[in-house]
Design an enzyme around this catalytic site. Sequence first.
Site, PDB file in Angstrom:
ATOM      1  N   GLY A   6       1.051  -1.245   0.069  1.00 50.53           N
ATOM      2  CA  GLY A   6      -0.188   0.156  -0.066  1.00 50.53           C
ATOM      3  C   GLY A   6       1.411   0.866  -0.329  1.00 50.53           C
ATOM      4  O   GLY A   6       2.131   1.014  -0.308  1.00 50.53           O
ATOM      5  N   ASN A   7       0.282   2.496   0.253  1.00 48.97           N
ATOM      6  CA  ASN A   7       1.013   3.575   0.417  1.00 48.97           C
ATOM      7  C   ASN A   7       0.090   4.369   1.652  1.00 48.97           C
ATOM      8  O   ASN A   7      -0.193   3.908   1.957  1.00 48.97           O
ATOM      9  CB  ASN A   7       1.218   4.186  -1.028  1.00 48.97           C
ATOM     10  CG  ASN A   7      -0.588   4.370  -1.231  1.00 48.97           C
ATOM     11  OD1 ASN A   7      -0.884   5.710  -0.805  1.00 48.97           O
ATOM     12  ND2 ASN A   7      -0.148   4.221  -2.474  1.00 48.97           N
ATOM     13  N   HIS A   8       1.110   5.605   1.604  1.00 48.09           N
ATOM     14  CA  HIS A   8       0.641   6.719   2.907  1.00 48.09           C
ATOM     15  C   HIS A   8      -0.184   7.673   2.097  1.00 48.09           C
ATOM     16  O   HIS A   8      -0.648   8.648   3.536  1.00 48.09           O
ATOM     17  CB  HIS A   8       2.004   7.161   3.560  1.00 48.09           C
ATOM     18  CG  HIS A   8       3.009   6.922   4.023  1.00 48.09           C
ATOM     19  ND1 HIS A   8       2.768   5.635   5.119  1.00 48.09           N
ATOM     20  CD2 HIS A   8       3.947   6.489   3.574  1.00 48.09           C
ATOM     21  CE1 HIS A   8       4.181   5.125   5.847  1.00 48.09           C
ATOM     22  NE2 HIS A   8       4.822   5.526   4.843  1.00 48.09           N
TER      23      HIS A   8
ATOM     24  N   ALA B 228      -4.591   7.360  -4.739  1.00 46.77           N
ATOM     25  CA  ALA B 228      -3.123   7.105  -4.780  1.00 46.77           C
ATOM     26  C   ALA B 228      -2.803   6.072  -5.554  1.00 46.77           C
ATOM     27  O   ALA B 228      -2.555   5.092  -4.247  1.00 46.77           O
ATOM     28  CB  ALA B 228      -1.626   7.504  -3.932  1.00 46.77           C
TER      29      ALA B 228
END
Length: 400
Positions: free
Chosen positions: A210-212, A278
């Site tokens: 995943g990402n932030h 994102a």
Amino acid sequence: MNLSGKKILIAISGGIAAYKIHFLIRDFIKKGAEVQAIMTPDAENFVTKLSISTLSKKPVYSDFYSDNGTWNSHVEMALWADVMIIAPCTAGTLSKMVHGMCDNLVIATYMSAKCPVFIAPAMDLDMYAHPSTKRNLELAESFGHIIIPAENGELASGLVGQGRMSEPETIAKTIEDFFNSTTKKTLEGKTVLITAGPTYEAIDPVRFIGNHSSGKMGFSLAEEASERGAKVILISGPTSQKLQNKNIELHKVTSAKEMLHKVFEFYDMADIGIASAAVADYAPKEVATEKIKKNDDNLTIELVKNPDILKTMGDKKTHQFLVGFALETQNEEENAKGKLEKKNLDMIVLNSLRDEGAGFKNDTNKIKIFTQTEKKEFELKSKDDVAKDILDFVESQLLK
Ligand code: C5P
């Protein structure tokens, strides 16, 4: 409702209902409003400046002068406000207001205010029913003020009847309805499709890539578009963001593939598409059905490219106005303009990770907007205010 940019002046007079104002202030602040509180000297017997100023994040005044000799300008506070709320409004404060008996900071501020004034009376039932209160409320109404009537129920005296100050939720709703009615419905009749948040790409039943991304930018855009009268379809990856506006249609997804499918369920009906998600660029080729054991020193996961949702939207564009985001660390403008072209967009919003306060996890953002022919640069602002700038720009393009 998102209240960012709204300036609310709350005047507290001396009644037991003053304790409820903490909840009202907290609610307004949570929704992004700026709150300035003032008090009558008697209100200090019921609540403290410390508790009120802690919640409102501004000093609270009850006198024309502070101990250090500075003037607490009633004129400045009155002219600053978008709305003034007198809550609780006691029989005494109400009487002073309508008769111009200007003997404290609250009344002087009230008499200097040009904004709409809301009054939430609170007193014992016989005082509320007294002909003088009734006449004073009528007078206040004749001045154009809005009365938020007292409710029925148990009173501090132990008696039961009408006189309890309206609950903070009711006062908040009255104010929000007012702001809503004054917001220009510039996107009425339009459908806005927004992607937000990160995507999670499963590795096994317990792990993911995943990402932030916090999802905050997309949620702010959804709230603002909805306030402007648009039908909003928000497709979001996993996030802890909460929506204020009940009219927004929220679809929760996890992976990029799910997001793609959801987007194309609604794409035909969209007039404006905004891709602020994102999206993970790659996903594991195989998702293990059982939790992967840590048997070896190295673990290799083969990744395959995810679909580019926005590019697919661009390729299939018919009538939609398409907005993309670019988060860049180098050659920012060139890369953003390249994406505008490659993904067949009408507009791209660039945020550079080089700008402090811009990007993923912050509540603020600093953007530049590009179209084929235009470029506009903005200051560092809250994401709620950035959402306003983005939609103002979209609207200006739609009018061309
Ligand atoms: O190519 P890049 O990821 O930098 O492009 C960013 C823009 O494209 C964002 O608007 C993002 O929401 C969108 N995007 C997408 N699907 C992807 C990757 C990016 O919709 N797989």
